[in-house]
Design a protein around this motif. Sequence first.
Motif, PDB file in Angstrom:
ATOM      1  N   GLN A   1       0.804  -1.073   0.141  1.00 22.32           N
ATOM      2  CA  GLN A   1       0.007  -0.129  -0.029  1.00 22.32           C
ATOM      3  C   GLN A   1       0.937   1.181   0.037  1.00 22.32           C
ATOM      4  O   GLN A   1       2.099   1.302   0.220  1.00 22.32           O
ATOM      5  CB  GLN A   1      -0.917   0.066   0.956  1.00 22.32           C
ATOM      6  N   VAL A   2       0.328   2.345  -0.388  1.00 26.86           N
ATOM      7  CA  VAL A   2       1.273   3.565  -0.409  1.00 26.86           C
ATOM      8  C   VAL A   2       1.541   4.028   0.869  1.00 26.86           C
ATOM      9  O   VAL A   2       0.504   4.128   1.877  1.00 26.86           O
ATOM     10  CB  VAL A   2       0.234   4.733  -0.834  1.00 26.86           C
ATOM     11  N   GLN A   3       2.654   4.354   1.284  1.00 28.73           N
ATOM     12  CA  GLN A   3       3.077   4.884   2.521  1.00 28.73           C
ATOM     13  C   GLN A   3       3.996   6.230   2.221  1.00 28.73           C
ATOM     14  O   GLN A   3       4.966   6.287   1.364  1.00 28.73           O
ATOM     15  CB  GLN A   3       3.758   3.890   3.232  1.00 28.73           C
ATOM     16  N   LEU A   4       3.871   7.052   3.065  1.00 27.03           N
ATOM     17  CA  LEU A   4       4.696   8.499   3.205  1.00 27.03           C
ATOM     18  C   LEU A   4       4.862   8.652   4.481  1.00 27.03           C
ATOM     19  O   LEU A   4       4.114   8.853   5.239  1.00 27.03           O
ATOM     20  CB  LEU A   4       4.010   9.486   2.557  1.00 27.03           C
ATOM     21  N   VAL A   5       6.225   8.660   4.674  1.00 25.20           N
ATOM     22  CA  VAL A   5       6.756   8.872   6.282  1.00 25.20           C
ATOM     23  C   VAL A   5       7.807  10.076   6.135  1.00 25.20           C
ATOM     24  O   VAL A   5       8.893  10.133   5.528  1.00 25.20           O
ATOM     25  CB  VAL A   5       7.531   7.575   6.512  1.00 25.20           C
ATOM     26  N   GLU A   6       6.979  11.036   6.821  1.00 21.25           N
ATOM     27  CA  GLU A   6       7.936  12.298   6.968  1.00 21.25           C
ATOM     28  C   GLU A   6       8.893  12.288   8.217  1.00 21.25           C
ATOM     29  O   GLU A   6       8.527  11.713   9.139  1.00 21.25           O
ATOM     30  CB  GLU A   6       6.992  13.709   7.073  1.00 21.25           C
ATOM     31  N   SER A   7       9.932  13.176   8.069  1.00 16.49           N
ATOM     32  CA  SER A   7      10.978  13.152   9.395  1.00 16.49           C
ATOM     33  C   SER A   7      11.680  14.434   8.963  1.00 16.49           C
ATOM     34  O   SER A   7      11.732  15.127   8.033  1.00 16.49           O
ATOM     35  CB  SER A   7      11.783  11.771   9.202  1.00 16.49           C
ATOM     36  N   GLY A   8      12.362  14.797  10.359  1.00 19.78           N
ATOM     37  CA  GLY A   8      13.193  16.029  10.156  1.00 19.78           C
ATOM     38  C   GLY A   8      12.613  17.127  10.901  1.00 19.78           C
ATOM     39  O   GLY A   8      13.722  18.104  11.042  1.00 19.78           O
ATOM     40  N   GLY A   9      11.414  17.102  11.319  1.00 19.30           N
ATOM     41  CA  GLY A   9      11.013  17.939  12.262  1.00 19.30           C
ATOM     42  C   GLY A   9      11.671  18.153  13.405  1.00 19.30           C
ATOM     43  O   GLY A   9      12.366  17.457  14.037  1.00 19.30           O
ATOM     44  N   GLY A  10      11.225  19.465  14.115  1.00 19.75           N
ATOM     45  CA  GLY A  10      12.118  19.672  15.336  1.00 19.75           C
ATOM     46  C   GLY A  10      11.673  21.151  16.203  1.00 19.75           C
ATOM     47  O   GLY A  10      10.942  21.924  15.143  1.00 19.75           O
ATOM     48  N   CYS A  96       3.566  15.777   3.594  1.00 24.23           N
ATOM     49  CA  CYS A  96       3.851  15.556   2.085  1.00 24.23           C
ATOM     50  C   CYS A  96       2.758  14.953   1.495  1.00 24.23           C
ATOM     51  O   CYS A  96       1.959  14.160   2.226  1.00 24.23           O
ATOM     52  CB  CYS A  96       5.196  14.874   1.737  1.00 24.23           C
ATOM     53  N   ARG A  97       2.311  15.059   0.116  1.00 22.21           N
ATOM     54  CA  ARG A  97       1.245  14.450  -0.492  1.00 22.21           C
ATOM     55  C   ARG A  97       1.657  13.800  -1.643  1.00 22.21           C
ATOM     56  O   ARG A  97       2.483  14.729  -2.443  1.00 22.21           O
ATOM     57  CB  ARG A  97       0.307  15.296  -0.395  1.00 22.21           C
ATOM     58  N   ALA A  98       1.310  12.679  -2.073  1.00 21.64           N
ATOM     59  CA  ALA A  98       1.595  11.974  -3.331  1.00 21.64           C
ATOM     60  C   ALA A  98       0.397  12.427  -4.189  1.00 21.64           C
ATOM     61  O   ALA A  98      -0.762  11.845  -4.096  1.00 21.64           O
ATOM     62  CB  ALA A  98       1.859  10.697  -3.187  1.00 21.64           C
ATOM     63  N   GLU A  99       0.526  13.039  -5.322  1.00 19.40           N
ATOM     64  CA  GLU A  99      -0.462  13.248  -6.164  1.00 19.40           C
ATOM     65  C   GLU A  99      -0.786  12.103  -7.220  1.00 19.40           C
ATOM     66  O   GLU A  99      -0.383  12.170  -8.460  1.00 19.40           O
ATOM     67  CB  GLU A  99       0.012  14.446  -7.246  1.00 19.40           C
ATOM     68  N   TYR A 100      -0.908  11.093  -6.513  1.00 17.69           N
ATOM     69  CA  TYR A 100      -1.339   9.751  -7.035  1.00 17.69           C
ATOM     70  C   TYR A 100      -2.623   9.202  -6.992  1.00 17.69           C
ATOM     71  O   TYR A 100      -2.815   9.263  -5.771  1.00 17.69           O
ATOM     72  CB  TYR A 100       0.017   8.366  -6.668  1.00 17.69           C
ATOM     73  N   GLY A 101      -3.440   8.567  -7.826  1.00 15.42           N
ATOM     74  CA  GLY A 101      -4.697   8.124  -7.451  1.00 15.42           C
ATOM     75  C   GLY A 101      -5.472   9.397  -6.766  1.00 15.42           C
ATOM     76  O   GLY A 101      -5.384  10.567  -7.192  1.00 15.42           O
ATOM     77  N   PRO A 102      -6.359   8.842  -5.651  1.00 16.05           N
ATOM     78  CA  PRO A 102      -6.686   9.937  -5.022  1.00 16.05           C
ATOM     79  C   PRO A 102      -6.007  11.045  -4.118  1.00 16.05           C
ATOM     80  O   PRO A 102      -6.541  11.988  -3.527  1.00 16.05           O
ATOM     81  CB  PRO A 102      -7.602   8.978  -4.005  1.00 16.05           C
ATOM     82  N   GLY A 103      -4.803  10.735  -4.209  1.00 16.96           N
ATOM     83  CA  GLY A 103      -3.777  11.375  -3.353  1.00 16.96           C
ATOM     84  C   GLY A 103      -3.686  11.038  -1.908  1.00 16.96           C
ATOM     85  O   GLY A 103      -4.555  10.404  -1.417  1.00 16.96           O
TER      86      GLY A 103
END
Length: 115
Positions: A1-10, A96-103
């Motif tokens: 399945q589609v997964q998006l994992v953000e990191s680096g904040g603080g 972040c958002r992937a502009e793939y399928g429904p988003g």
Amino acid sequence: QVQLVESGGGLVQPGGSLRLSCAASGFKFSAYPMTWYRQVPSGGREWVVSISVAGRPINYADSVKGRFTVSIDNAKKTVYLQMERLQPEDTAVYYCRAEYGPGYWGQGTQVTVSS
């Protein structure tokens, strides 16, 4: 399945820098634009920047132009957001958002700019 994992904040002081990452999986990463948004404390979600499949930024929001730089590494399936000269008004949860399928959205990463 589609997964998006953000990191680096603080937490960073005004004038500081951070680099956010968004690691993607589950779809053909190189074939779809990616977008960064942020949700500010007041609750509104703002578009920050989109990057095309060719790796070119489509445009930046006026509020971040000249301070933020988006880039993409197709081999790592990761999109980055380099943020410079951060200000308190940049405080937000960044998605972040992937502009793939429904988003598809990641879970977000908190950026707090405060002294």
